[in-house]
Design a protein around this motif. Structure first.
Motif, PDB file in Angstrom:
ATOM      1  N   GLN A 154       0.834  -1.198   0.000  1.00  0.00           N
ATOM      2  CA  GLN A 154       0.000   0.000   0.000  1.00  0.00           C
ATOM      3  C   GLN A 154       0.864   1.243   0.000  1.00  0.00           C
ATOM      4  OE1 GLN A 154      -2.791   0.297   3.282  1.00  0.00           O
ATOM      5  NE2 GLN A 154      -4.236   1.453   2.025  1.00  0.00           N
ATOM      6  N   LYS A 173      -3.732   5.285  -1.771  1.00  0.00           N
ATOM      7  CA  LYS A 173      -4.184   4.238  -2.684  1.00  0.00           C
ATOM      8  C   LYS A 173      -4.674   3.024  -1.905  1.00  0.00           C
ATOM      9  CE  LYS A 173      -1.393   5.409  -6.726  1.00  0.00           C
ATOM     10  NZ  LYS A 173      -0.492   4.868  -7.787  1.00  0.00           N
ATOM     11  N   GLU A 174      -5.457   2.197  -2.565  1.00  0.00           N
ATOM     12  CA  GLU A 174      -5.946   0.976  -1.934  1.00  0.00           C
ATOM     13  C   GLU A 174      -4.815  -0.033  -1.772  1.00  0.00           C
ATOM     14  OE1 GLU A 174     -10.563   1.013  -3.570  1.00  0.00           O
ATOM     15  OE2 GLU A 174      -9.226  -0.634  -4.080  1.00  0.00           O
ATOM     16  N   ARG A 175      -5.007  -0.906  -0.779  1.00  0.00           N
ATOM     17  CA  ARG A 175      -4.042  -1.978  -0.585  1.00  0.00           C
ATOM     18  C   ARG A 175      -4.132  -2.959  -1.758  1.00  0.00           C
ATOM     19  NH1 ARG A 175      -3.267  -3.910   5.530  1.00  0.00           N
ATOM     20  NH2 ARG A 175      -3.110  -1.635   5.613  1.00  0.00           N
ATOM     21  N   GLU A 176      -2.976  -3.322  -2.286  1.00  0.00           N
ATOM     22  CA  GLU A 176      -2.887  -4.107  -3.516  1.00  0.00           C
ATOM     23  C   GLU A 176      -2.338  -5.498  -3.217  1.00  0.00           C
ATOM     24  OE1 GLU A 176      -0.313  -3.902  -7.721  1.00  0.00           O
ATOM     25  OE2 GLU A 176       0.218  -2.644  -6.004  1.00  0.00           O
ATOM     26  N   SER A 207       0.324 -11.449  -8.665  1.00  0.00           N
ATOM     27  CA  SER A 207      -0.271 -10.410  -9.484  1.00  0.00           C
ATOM     28  C   SER A 207       0.430 -10.408 -10.836  1.00  0.00           C
ATOM     29  CB  SER A 207      -0.074  -9.054  -8.783  1.00  0.00           C
ATOM     30  OG  SER A 207      -0.388  -8.001  -9.643  1.00  0.00           O
ATOM     31  N   ASP A 211      -5.276 -12.863  -9.030  1.00  0.00           N
ATOM     32  CA  ASP A 211      -6.064 -11.912  -8.259  1.00  0.00           C
ATOM     33  C   ASP A 211      -5.972 -12.265  -6.781  1.00  0.00           C
ATOM     34  OD1 ASP A 211      -9.594 -10.872  -8.340  1.00  0.00           O
ATOM     35  OD2 ASP A 211      -7.769  -9.891  -7.604  1.00  0.00           O
ATOM     36  N   ARG A 227      -6.834 -10.876  -3.061  1.00  0.00           N
ATOM     37  CA  ARG A 227      -7.687  -9.863  -2.431  1.00  0.00           C
ATOM     38  C   ARG A 227      -7.740 -10.055  -0.921  1.00  0.00           C
ATOM     39  NH1 ARG A 227     -12.981  -8.948  -6.331  1.00  0.00           N
ATOM     40  NH2 ARG A 227     -11.844  -8.828  -8.302  1.00  0.00           N
TER      41      ARG A 227
END
Length: 129
Positions: A39, A43-46, A65, A110, A112
């Motif tokens: 992160q 920004k959003e946590r990736e 990713s 992906d 999440r």
């Protein structure tokens, strides 16, 4: 005390490497999928990478990713109760706080966040010349 502790962050030049560690305390990481996230402020946590639990049919499965595949390698050392993230050919865009978490949602490329995960406190990675 049940917790995850990240370590290994720091300042590195572009093209350099770092190895992050995520060590479990008070419980066995083998029983959980472990994910790495990052992160940056604002920004959003990736999701970065995930390794499947040793206890299920997906044992040994690794997830990355798409944007990071080929540069980052996730692995597990069962004897040390630790999951590693080897980061190679680092770029300034990799600068972030990196977190590990138990049982994220891991699907192909992906990764999440999931409710109920245990999170570490994060370790700062800065890539700069």
């Amino acid at each position: 005390q049940v917790q995850l502790v990240e370590s290994g962050g720091g300042l590195v030049q572009p093209g350099g490497s770092l190895r992050l560690s995520c060590t479990g305390s008070g419980f066995t990481l083998d029983n959980y999928a472990i994910g790495w996230f990052r992160q940056v402020p604002g920004k959003e946590r990736e999701g970065v990478s995930c390794i499947a639990s040793e206890a299920g049919s997906l044992r040994g499965t690794l997830y990355y990713s798409d944007s990071l595949k080929g540069r980052f390698i996730i692995s597990r050392d069962r004897a040390k109760n630790t999951v590693y993230l080897q980061m190679n050919n680092l770029k300034p865009d990799d600068t972030a706080v990196y977190y590990c978490a138990t049982d994220p949602d891991c699907w192909a490329s992906d990764i999440r966040m999931a409710p109920g995960s245990l999170w570490g406190q994060g370790t700062q990675v800065t890539v700069s010349s």
